[in-house]
Design a protein around this motif. Sequence first.
Motif, PDB file in Angstrom:
ATOM      1  N   THR A  96       0.819  -1.217   0.000  1.00  0.00           N
ATOM      2  CA  THR A  96       0.000   0.000   0.000  1.00  0.00           C
ATOM      3  C   THR A  96       0.857   1.274   0.000  1.00  0.00           C
ATOM      4  N   GLU A  97       2.131   1.157  -0.371  1.00  0.00           N
ATOM      5  CA  GLU A  97       3.004   2.320  -0.469  1.00  0.00           C
ATOM      6  C   GLU A  97       3.348   2.596  -1.935  1.00  0.00           C
ATOM      7  N   THR A  98       3.931   3.756  -2.201  1.00  0.00           N
ATOM      8  CA  THR A  98       4.298   4.135  -3.554  1.00  0.00           C
ATOM      9  C   THR A  98       5.458   3.271  -4.062  1.00  0.00           C
ATOM     10  N   VAL A  99       5.342   2.812  -5.291  1.00  0.00           N
ATOM     11  CA  VAL A  99       6.394   2.008  -5.917  1.00  0.00           C
ATOM     12  C   VAL A  99       6.925   2.760  -7.132  1.00  0.00           C
ATOM     13  N   HIS A 100       8.244   2.904  -7.213  1.00  0.00           N
ATOM     14  CA  HIS A 100       8.889   3.594  -8.326  1.00  0.00           C
ATOM     15  C   HIS A 100       9.726   2.617  -9.138  1.00  0.00           C
ATOM     16  N   LEU A 101       9.749   2.828 -10.439  1.00  0.00           N
ATOM     17  CA  LEU A 101      10.612   2.094 -11.362  1.00  0.00           C
ATOM     18  C   LEU A 101      11.578   3.099 -11.973  1.00  0.00           C
ATOM     19  N   ALA A 102      12.871   2.792 -11.947  1.00  0.00           N
ATOM     20  CA  ALA A 102      13.872   3.732 -12.452  1.00  0.00           C
ATOM     21  C   ALA A 102      14.931   3.013 -13.268  1.00  0.00           C
ATOM     22  N   VAL A 120      -3.025   9.623   1.942  1.00  0.00           N
ATOM     23  CA  VAL A 120      -2.878  11.062   1.690  1.00  0.00           C
ATOM     24  C   VAL A 120      -1.432  11.487   1.877  1.00  0.00           C
ATOM     25  N   LEU A 121      -0.808  11.022   2.955  1.00  0.00           N
ATOM     26  CA  LEU A 121       0.600  11.307   3.222  1.00  0.00           C
ATOM     27  C   LEU A 121       1.432  10.266   2.479  1.00  0.00           C
ATOM     28  N   ARG A 122       2.210  10.699   1.497  1.00  0.00           N
ATOM     29  CA  ARG A 122       2.886   9.742   0.636  1.00  0.00           C
ATOM     30  C   ARG A 122       4.189  10.306   0.079  1.00  0.00           C
ATOM     31  N   LEU A 192      17.264  10.976   0.489  1.00  0.00           N
ATOM     32  CA  LEU A 192      16.869  11.722  -0.712  1.00  0.00           C
ATOM     33  C   LEU A 192      15.905  12.848  -0.373  1.00  0.00           C
ATOM     34  N   SER A 193      14.937  12.545   0.477  1.00  0.00           N
ATOM     35  CA  SER A 193      13.932  13.531   0.894  1.00  0.00           C
ATOM     36  C   SER A 193      13.707  13.402   2.390  1.00  0.00           C
ATOM     37  N   THR A 194      13.720  14.513   3.086  1.00  0.00           N
ATOM     38  CA  THR A 194      13.494  14.499   4.524  1.00  0.00           C
ATOM     39  C   THR A 194      12.113  13.943   4.834  1.00  0.00           C
ATOM     40  N   GLY A 195      12.055  12.981   5.747  1.00  0.00           N
ATOM     41  CA  GLY A 195      10.782  12.395   6.150  1.00  0.00           C
ATOM     42  C   GLY A 195      10.348  11.211   5.312  1.00  0.00           C
ATOM     43  N   ILE A 196      11.162  10.815   4.315  1.00  0.00           N
ATOM     44  CA  ILE A 196      10.807   9.711   3.427  1.00  0.00           C
ATOM     45  C   ILE A 196      11.843   8.586   3.539  1.00  0.00           C
ATOM     46  N   THR A 197      11.357   7.374   3.710  1.00  0.00           N
ATOM     47  CA  THR A 197      12.224   6.190   3.729  1.00  0.00           C
ATOM     48  C   THR A 197      11.871   5.307   2.540  1.00  0.00           C
ATOM     49  N   SER A 198      12.889   4.740   1.911  1.00  0.00           N
ATOM     50  CA  SER A 198      12.682   3.895   0.729  1.00  0.00           C
ATOM     51  C   SER A 198      13.507   2.621   0.827  1.00  0.00           C
ATOM     52  N   ILE A 199      13.001   1.590   0.191  1.00  0.00           N
ATOM     53  CA  ILE A 199      13.688   0.307   0.093  1.00  0.00           C
ATOM     54  C   ILE A 199      13.779  -0.044  -1.388  1.00  0.00           C
ATOM     55  N   PRO A 219       6.361   7.711   3.912  1.00  0.00           N
ATOM     56  CA  PRO A 219       6.786   8.478   5.076  1.00  0.00           C
ATOM     57  C   PRO A 219       7.538   7.604   6.072  1.00  0.00           C
ATOM     58  N   SER A 220       8.559   8.155   6.669  1.00  0.00           N
ATOM     59  CA  SER A 220       9.342   7.408   7.652  1.00  0.00           C
ATOM     60  C   SER A 220       8.509   7.022   8.865  1.00  0.00           C
ATOM     61  N   SER A 221       7.390   7.691   9.059  1.00  0.00           N
ATOM     62  CA  SER A 221       6.503   7.341  10.163  1.00  0.00           C
ATOM     63  C   SER A 221       5.759   6.037   9.898  1.00  0.00           C
ATOM     64  N   ARG A 222       5.656   5.633   8.604  1.00  0.00           N
ATOM     65  CA  ARG A 222       5.001   4.368   8.258  1.00  0.00           C
ATOM     66  C   ARG A 222       6.002   3.271   7.911  1.00  0.00           C
ATOM     67  N   ILE A 223       7.041   3.638   7.137  1.00  0.00           N
ATOM     68  CA  ILE A 223       8.059   2.639   6.796  1.00  0.00           C
ATOM     69  C   ILE A 223       9.125   2.691   7.887  1.00  0.00           C
ATOM     70  N   VAL A 224       8.834   1.968   8.948  1.00  0.00           N
ATOM     71  CA  VAL A 224       9.687   1.936  10.144  1.00  0.00           C
ATOM     72  C   VAL A 224      10.571   0.683  10.078  1.00  0.00           C
TER      73      VAL A 224
END
Length: 254
Positions: A96-102, A120-122, A192-199, A219-224
Amino acid sequence: MSTQSVVTAMRVLEAVSDNQPAGLSELSREVDVPKATVLRMLRTLGELGWVAQSGPQAGKWVLTNHAFAVASRGSSGSLIRDAAMGPMNALQLDTTETVHLAVPDRRFMVVIERLDTPHVLRAFLPLGARLPLHASANGIAYLAAADESYVSEYLAGPLEAETPQTVVDPKALRKVIAETQARGYSINEQGLSTGITSIGVAILGPGQVPAGSISISGPSSRIVPAKFEEYGEAAVGTAREISRALGAYSAKGY
């Protein structure tokens, strides 16, 4: 460069695309231009980053990731995107989180697809966004799958901080890359962005060469930290599925 030279260069570029890996004689016949002229165009296109000689096949020419990345910004029909859409959709529904392809473009990863979270917060990166390799989960995952010469060359270049958490020390980055290789996925907490965590996880193409990467971002508050292993394993499975569709079979387990 004259208008005719530009036309010839574009015809050579298109011929490389249609026939890669393509040899000089083959390209000369294809565009009906003397080999000396074709070679001059190839060298110019190579200096501009559009074509390169294929490593295992000396004298053969292929399009670079730069060419692919530029084309991907205006096209929805790229091979890697087509292979990735189904698995990415399943990953987005599972997490249920944003997925990026690069895909890589010189010292950056270029976002060519994004599946958004309903939250909403994403996390949000626009299509075509250029992500520094060392500052993004996509980029770190790509570096972890790249060969040593590529990594060394990258780390020798400028490493700028995107946030206070961006790792810019080459020795520290080597440790981050080694940890990514050991676990199979990268973890980028606010680099990369303050408040954002990525895997992130690398996608492999033919010959087990890294072709791109996917990431789960939020958001780092959800991806802990308690979510890292679950999301990391899910991303590894998704990347493996995409890699198989692209014809890669890696001993690294992607």
